[in-house]
Design a protein around this motif. Sequence first.
Motif, PDB file in Angstrom:
ATOM      1  N   ARG A 240       0.839  -1.198   0.000  1.00 51.92           N
ATOM      2  CA  ARG A 240       0.000   0.000   0.000  1.00 51.92           C
ATOM      3  C   ARG A 240       0.871   1.243   0.000  1.00 51.92           C
ATOM      4  O   ARG A 240       1.988   1.237   0.517  1.00 51.92           O
ATOM      5  CB  ARG A 240      -0.911   0.014   1.234  1.00 51.92           C
TER       6      ARG A 240
ATOM      7  N   TRP B 167       0.938   6.587  -7.799  1.00 49.70           N
ATOM      8  CA  TRP B 167      -0.121   6.216  -8.743  1.00 49.70           C
ATOM      9  C   TRP B 167       0.442   5.874 -10.115  1.00 49.70           C
ATOM     10  O   TRP B 167      -0.149   5.117 -10.869  1.00 49.70           O
ATOM     11  CB  TRP B 167      -1.143   7.340  -8.862  1.00 49.70           C
TER      12      TRP B 167
ATOM     13  N   CYS C 149      -3.969  -2.848  -8.220  1.00 49.72           N
ATOM     14  CA  CYS C 149      -5.397  -2.764  -7.927  1.00 49.72           C
ATOM     15  C   CYS C 149      -5.975  -1.472  -8.497  1.00 49.72           C
ATOM     16  O   CYS C 149      -5.312  -0.427  -8.508  1.00 49.72           O
ATOM     17  CB  CYS C 149      -5.641  -2.821  -6.420  1.00 49.72           C
TER      18      CYS C 149
ATOM     19  N   ASN D 130      -9.451   1.245  -8.637  1.00 49.95           N
ATOM     20  CA  ASN D 130     -10.605   1.682  -7.875  1.00 49.95           C
ATOM     21  C   ASN D 130     -11.871   1.530  -8.705  1.00 49.95           C
ATOM     22  O   ASN D 130     -11.854   0.970  -9.803  1.00 49.95           O
ATOM     23  CB  ASN D 130     -10.429   3.125  -7.394  1.00 49.95           C
ATOM     24  N   ALA D 131     -12.992   2.048  -8.193  1.00 50.60           N
ATOM     25  CA  ALA D 131     -14.273   1.889  -8.881  1.00 50.60           C
ATOM     26  C   ALA D 131     -14.310   2.624 -10.207  1.00 50.60           C
ATOM     27  O   ALA D 131     -15.089   2.274 -11.102  1.00 50.60           O
ATOM     28  CB  ALA D 131     -15.411   2.384  -7.982  1.00 50.60           C
TER      29      ALA D 131
ATOM     30  N   ARG E  60      -5.776   3.375 -10.846  1.00 52.88           N
ATOM     31  CA  ARG E  60      -4.978   2.711  -9.817  1.00 52.88           C
ATOM     32  C   ARG E  60      -5.140   3.435  -8.488  1.00 52.88           C
ATOM     33  O   ARG E  60      -5.131   4.660  -8.424  1.00 52.88           O
ATOM     34  CB  ARG E  60      -3.516   2.676 -10.246  1.00 52.88           C
ATOM     35  N   ASN E  61      -5.269   2.640  -7.429  1.00 52.66           N
ATOM     36  CA  ASN E  61      -5.538   3.206  -6.109  1.00 52.66           C
ATOM     37  C   ASN E  61      -4.340   3.155  -5.177  1.00 52.66           C
ATOM     38  O   ASN E  61      -4.478   3.379  -3.973  1.00 52.66           O
ATOM     39  CB  ASN E  61      -6.725   2.487  -5.462  1.00 52.66           C
TER      40      ASN E  61
END
Length: 618
Positions: free
Chosen positions: A153, A157, A181, A183-184, A188-189
């Motif tokens: 984490r 970005w 990963c 996001n909605a 990229r989150n």
Amino acid sequence: FSQLVNGDVALLGGGPYMLCTDGQQLLRQVLHPEASRKNLVLPDTFFSFYDLRREFHMQHPSTCPARDLTVATMAQDLGLETDATEDDFGVWEVKTMVAVILDLLKESSSQLFSKPEVIKQKYETGPCSDSTVPCLYSSKADVVDSETVVRARGLPWQSSDQDVARFFKGLNVARGGVALCLNAQGRRNGEALIRFVDSEQRDLALQRHKHHMGVRYIEVYKATGEEFVKIAGGTSLEVARFLSREDQVILRLRGLPFSAGPMDVLGFLGPECPVTGGAEGLLFVRHPDGRPTGDAFALFACEELAQAALRRHKGMLGKRYIELFRSTAAEVQQVLNRYASGPLLPTLTAPLLPIPFPLAPGTGRDCVRLRGLPYTATIEDILSFLGEAAADIRPHGVHMVLNQQGRPSGDAFIQMTSAERALATAQRCHKKVMKERYVEVVPCSTEEMSRVLMGGTLGRSGMSPPPCKLPCLSPPTYATFQATPTLIPTETAALYPSSALLPAARVPAAPTPVAYYPGPATQLYLNYTAYYPSPPVSPTTVGYLTTPTAALASAPTSVLSQPGALVRMQGVPYTAGMKDLLSVFQAYQLPADDYTSLMPVGDPPRTVLQAPKEWVCL
């Protein structure tokens, strides 16, 4: 050090040599990460070595686990005497390791020092090819060992899978084991799931918690195999074939025109950066019904070609600029899974409420949805756009959709006389141009249309619940206005919905009012109790009824005789001026002189506006 060792080996007759270390920390966690941060190229001899602890544990498995062994305990178990007079610990450790190695070599074992530890020089992209490991890019039903996966984490970005693999330099990441990963919104989150070849590599990766990537520290936690498969797994054979090419660099193109095809994309990239396999090296992302999303992925044979393609970032294709990004196999799967799994209009569990215009029951696709309308489009523009198909529209069948601010959203729904006419209209009018914009015409059902008109917002990720699902539909301070009928002109009737959309609990005990759509010379009787972003129906199509005389007679005289109406605006910014307040009503295109008064009152400020007599805004 390398030059010194090579010189000593040359004096002994030359030949290859292999390093032997006390555990894996020195090379994997110190030398390789530090060389990567300083952009140093290590000799090949530093990418393979023998772990003395593991070799000793293979010969003496009854001792403690390999990670708990030390040089002193190994020498003690073998009964070796160590030089206690040595002052330099490093010299003492090397001499003791030599004694342990020589003692182990006395034992006749074919497995001893036969399989060196290997450090991967380069992260391998694409689907996994090891037969002992399930291929994550062919099925989401595969099982991944949770002891080999971590979550990182705080990533920048713009970081790619190669950047993440470089952060874990020295550790063996499985092929295609970096899953960035999203996001909605498909961006990229800052998180990634990383899969390593074994649990020992995963344990070493957890020790890099809060190490830095540039100026950012990265958090590293344990993750599960199910999480990795959810991000990186897929079900499409088309994607599996696309990702099956070896050693390809993947780029993502976003913002493509919906009409763009493979030749358009290849022409946009140009001959200086050819796509691997031409059109076969392109993968267009589409909705379940086949509509393009504007996204595509391209394969390039090497990093140089990918760099040349990235120079086309924000270049123009037609009238649109195209964004190019580095991508990964896991990102391809995530984007494809998102569009493949979510329906255009997900079904809601709440029952439909009564609505004031006639809608045929059932879910037959006898309606069409128009997307991408100019914000200045009127009902007449839509009828002209449909042409001959306008004759197949049901009475009261044109429905404009407004956004949460009450402005045109660019969408409209049309009720047709049958599902066959709706399909024929969509095929005939899809992507026709209206005022320099092409409009998408897609068949849909009456149920889908009604739920959007009830206040649900429709986007690429699905539809949010309509206001009727919220516990409160209008502020309690407006309760005194719920039973007050209001008269508005015909020209603006389509901009405001009827209170018949409200649940029964929010409406007084009086009979449910009926909306009538009169001719130009009469007025429209509606009972307003809450704001809805979608108008109930268009007032300019044929077949509308005249307002009953009883309805007009029942309206209060004070309301009928008003030249205008008061509008209260709550939550106005303290710094708002006259121009800011008038800009809210700019869509009505009335001169500022038509406003009788504009008064800020209260704390926090509210604005009371005396509207002109030509229209009423609620």
